[in-house]
Design an enzyme around this catalytic site. Structure first.
Site, PDB file in Angstrom:
ATOM      1  N   GLY A  21       0.844  -1.202   0.000  1.00 11.59           N
ATOM      2  CA  GLY A  21       0.000   0.000   0.000  1.00 11.59           C
ATOM      3  C   GLY A  21       0.871   1.240   0.000  1.00 11.59           C
ATOM      4  N   PHE A  22       0.330   2.324   0.518  1.00  9.10           N
ATOM      5  CA  PHE A  22       1.069   3.596   0.534  1.00  9.10           C
ATOM      6  C   PHE A  22       2.452   3.430   1.155  1.00  9.10           C
ATOM      7  CE2 PHE A  22      -2.189   7.328   0.438  1.00  9.10           C
ATOM      8  CZ  PHE A  22      -2.624   6.898  -0.785  1.00  9.10           C
ATOM      9  N   GLY A  23       2.467   2.860   2.377  1.00 10.75           N
ATOM     10  CA  GLY A  23       3.723   2.781   3.128  1.00 10.75           C
ATOM     11  C   GLY A  23       4.699   1.784   2.533  1.00 10.75           C
ATOM     12  N   GLU A 178     -17.221  13.126   1.154  1.00 10.20           N
ATOM     13  CA  GLU A 178     -17.040  13.181  -0.303  1.00 10.20           C
ATOM     14  C   GLU A 178     -17.917  12.146  -1.008  1.00 10.20           C
ATOM     15  OE1 GLU A 178     -12.808  13.044  -0.952  1.00 10.20           O
ATOM     16  OE2 GLU A 178     -12.600  11.037  -0.129  1.00 10.20           O
TER      17      GLU A 178
HETATM   18  C1  LIG Z   1     -11.827   5.452   1.316  1.00 12.72           C
HETATM   19  C2  LIG Z   1     -10.504   5.989   1.813  1.00 12.72           C
HETATM   20  C3  LIG Z   1     -10.123   7.286   1.464  1.00 12.72           C
HETATM   21  C4  LIG Z   1      -8.901   7.798   1.904  1.00 12.72           C
HETATM   22  N1  LIG Z   1      -8.546   9.076   1.536  1.00 12.72           N
HETATM   23  C5  LIG Z   1      -7.356   9.560   1.923  1.00 12.72           C
HETATM   24  C6  LIG Z   1      -6.915  10.854   1.498  1.00 12.72           C
HETATM   25  O1  LIG Z   1      -7.623  11.568   0.789  1.00 12.72           O
HETATM   26  N2  LIG Z   1      -5.698  11.305   1.908  1.00 12.72           N
HETATM   27  C7  LIG Z   1      -4.887  10.525   2.705  1.00 12.72           C
HETATM   28  O2  LIG Z   1      -3.779  10.956   3.045  1.00 12.72           O
HETATM   29  N3  LIG Z   1      -5.282   9.302   3.118  1.00 12.72           N
HETATM   30  C8  LIG Z   1      -6.475   8.799   2.740  1.00 12.72           C
HETATM   31  N4  LIG Z   1      -6.870   7.562   3.169  1.00 12.72           N
HETATM   32  C9  LIG Z   1      -6.005   6.835   4.087  1.00 12.72           C
HETATM   33  C10 LIG Z   1      -4.845   6.185   3.362  1.00 12.72           C
HETATM   34  O3  LIG Z   1      -5.300   5.501   2.214  1.00 12.72           O
HETATM   35  C11 LIG Z   1      -4.175   5.238   4.351  1.00 12.72           C
HETATM   36  O4  LIG Z   1      -3.737   5.991   5.456  1.00 12.72           O
HETATM   37  C12 LIG Z   1      -2.998   4.548   3.708  1.00 12.72           C
HETATM   38  O5  LIG Z   1      -3.396   3.777   2.590  1.00 12.72           O
HETATM   39  C13 LIG Z   1      -2.332   3.648   4.735  1.00 12.72           C
HETATM   40  O6  LIG Z   1      -1.185   3.119   4.136  1.00 12.72           O
HETATM   41  P1  LIG Z   1      -0.599   1.715   4.582  1.00 12.72           P
HETATM   42  O7  LIG Z   1       0.601   1.490   3.739  1.00 12.72           O
HETATM   43  O8  LIG Z   1      -0.453   1.704   6.044  1.00 12.72           O
HETATM   44  O9  LIG Z   1      -1.730   0.648   4.249  1.00 12.72           O
HETATM   45  P2  LIG Z   1      -2.529   0.393   2.895  1.00 12.72           P
HETATM   46  O10 LIG Z   1      -2.300   1.440   1.875  1.00 12.72           O
HETATM   47  O11 LIG Z   1      -3.927   0.085   3.319  1.00 12.72           O
HETATM   48  O12 LIG Z   1      -1.860  -0.932   2.342  1.00 12.72           O
HETATM   49  C14 LIG Z   1      -1.961  -2.152   3.003  1.00 12.72           C
HETATM   50  C15 LIG Z   1      -1.559  -3.243   2.032  1.00 12.72           C
HETATM   51  O13 LIG Z   1      -1.405  -4.450   2.780  1.00 12.72           O
HETATM   52  C16 LIG Z   1      -2.002  -5.519   2.081  1.00 12.72           C
HETATM   53  N5  LIG Z   1      -2.384  -6.517   3.083  1.00 12.72           N
HETATM   54  C17 LIG Z   1      -3.280  -6.368   4.086  1.00 12.72           C
HETATM   55  N6  LIG Z   1      -3.332  -7.472   4.832  1.00 12.72           N
HETATM   56  C18 LIG Z   1      -2.449  -8.350   4.313  1.00 12.72           C
HETATM   57  C19 LIG Z   1      -2.043  -9.668   4.653  1.00 12.72           C
HETATM   58  N7  LIG Z   1      -2.533 -10.318   5.706  1.00 12.72           N
HETATM   59  N8  LIG Z   1      -1.123 -10.274   3.874  1.00 12.72           N
HETATM   60  C20 LIG Z   1      -0.581  -9.628   2.814  1.00 12.72           C
HETATM   61  N9  LIG Z   1      -0.923  -8.375   2.449  1.00 12.72           N
HETATM   62  C21 LIG Z   1      -1.842  -7.741   3.187  1.00 12.72           C
HETATM   63  C22 LIG Z   1      -3.183  -4.902   1.358  1.00 12.72           C
HETATM   64  O14 LIG Z   1      -3.550  -5.660   0.217  1.00 12.72           O
HETATM   65  C23 LIG Z   1      -2.610  -3.530   0.969  1.00 12.72           C
HETATM   66  O15 LIG Z   1      -2.011  -3.543  -0.298  1.00 12.72           O
HETATM   67  C24 LIG Z   1      -8.065   7.007   2.727  1.00 12.72           C
HETATM   68  C25 LIG Z   1      -8.457   5.708   3.065  1.00 12.72           C
HETATM   69  C26 LIG Z   1      -9.658   5.203   2.616  1.00 12.72           C
HETATM   70  C27 LIG Z   1     -10.062   3.786   2.968  1.00 12.72           C
END
Ligand SMILES: Cc1cc2nc3c(=O)[nH]c(=O)nc-3n(C[C@H](O)[C@H](O)[C@H](O)COP(=O)(O)OP(=O)(O)OC[C@H]3O[C@@H](n4cnc5c(N)ncnc54)[C@H](O)[C@@H]3O)c2cc1C
Length: 228
Positions: A21-23, A178
């Site tokens: 994901g993002f991170g 939104e």
């Molecule tokens: C509808 C919505 C709108 C948003 N709008 C905004 C915005 O406008 N601006 C903003 O800054 N933030 C926004 N966010 C928040 C932002 O998207 C999150 O903060 C961000 O994506 C978190 O990043 P991350 O890398 O922690 O996790 P994520 O981006 O959620 O990535 C997690 C990844 O882990 C994978 N995964 C999960 N569980 C497992 C597992 N057990 N095994 C293997 N892979 C797994 C998933 O498939 C995914 O690819 C929004 C979120 C949502 C849901």
């Protein structure tokens, strides 16, 4: 359990990143030129841009417009390996992750698996709501919304028609606000053209929000504009 195949022990320190994901994606990209062996694991083969889920849910964008294959980000990279796998367990003692395709040892482990919908303990919302925290869920929401309009066309009971045109969004944060705005735009500009037999003045959109205003935590001006 067998080891995940094809990832060589090549003397480099291994960084396992779970979640593209993002991170996770940002980290993997920034380590592209490092001396580590990078293994990126995700349960899907694509990255999803969550801020635009609401556009997919309201049929404004195609799913492919907000997702792309994770492999595309790492073309021609010898020491970056990607596997589709679901994380099941972390064994910190033996420094290994257990996934649905096998076990993988790590030197450094980064868990970037994001979050799931928080219902704040409200079982009724969990039972009845359609969440929007993954691309699959956004598509499901789109199908539900469009199916409701199709059902409304075939319905003679006015009460049922009203319920099919009644939208309740739980949460008046950025996503709920939104989404409500996108539904209102659909109602005002698109749906009457697609469904001329339906009376969209009956379509109601509600936001349920515990705080006193939508976009709580944003500036007062944003809250006022969001409500409008
Ligand atoms: C509808 C919505 C709108 C948003 N709008 C905004 C915005 O406008 N601006 C903003 O800054 N933030 C926004 N966010 C928040 C932002 O998207 C999150 O903060 C961000 O994506 C978190 O990043 P991350 O890398 O922690 O996790 P994520 O981006 O959620 O990535 C997690 C990844 O882990 C994978 N995964 C999960 N569980 C497992 C597992 N057990 N095994 C293997 N892979 C797994 C998933 O498939 C995914 O690819 C929004 C979120 C949502 C849901």
């Amino acid at each position: 359990m067998k080891n995940i195949a094809g990832i060589p022990e090549n003397g480099k320190k291994r960084v396992v990143i779970v979640g593209g994901g993002f991170g996770g994606l940002k980290l993997a990209k920034s380590l592209k030129k490092s001396d580590f062996q990078i293994v990126l694991i995700d349960k899907n083969n694509y990255h999803q841009f969550q801020p635009l889920f609401y556009q997919v849910a309201t049929a404004g964008l195609e799913p492919s417009a907000i997702s792309f294959p994770l492999r595309k980000a790492f073309q021609n990279q010898q020491h970056i390996h990607f596997r589709i796998a679901g994380l099941e367990k972390v064994d910190a003692e033996s420094q290994a992750i257990h996934t649905d395709i096998g076990v993988l040892k790590y030197d450094y482990l980064v868990l970037a698996i994001g979050a799931d919908t928080n219902y704040f303990g409200n079982q009724n919302i969990k039972r009845h709501a359609t969440p929007m925290k993954s691309l699959g869920e956004a598509i499901n929401l789109r199908n539900t919304i469009l199916t409701n309009f199709e059902k409304a066309l075939n319905e003679t009971d006015e009460k049922v028609v009203n319920s099919l045109l009644n939208f309740v969004i739980v949460g008046g944060g950025p996503t709920g606000t939104e989404l409500a705005g996108a539904l209102a735009e659909m109602r005002n500009y698109i749906l009457p053209k697609d469904y001329p037999e339906l009376d969209f003045s009956r379509m109601k959109i509600y936001i349920l929000e515990a705080a006193a205003k939508v976009l709580n935590g944003y500036s007062e001006a944003s809250s006022v504009k969001g409500k409008k």
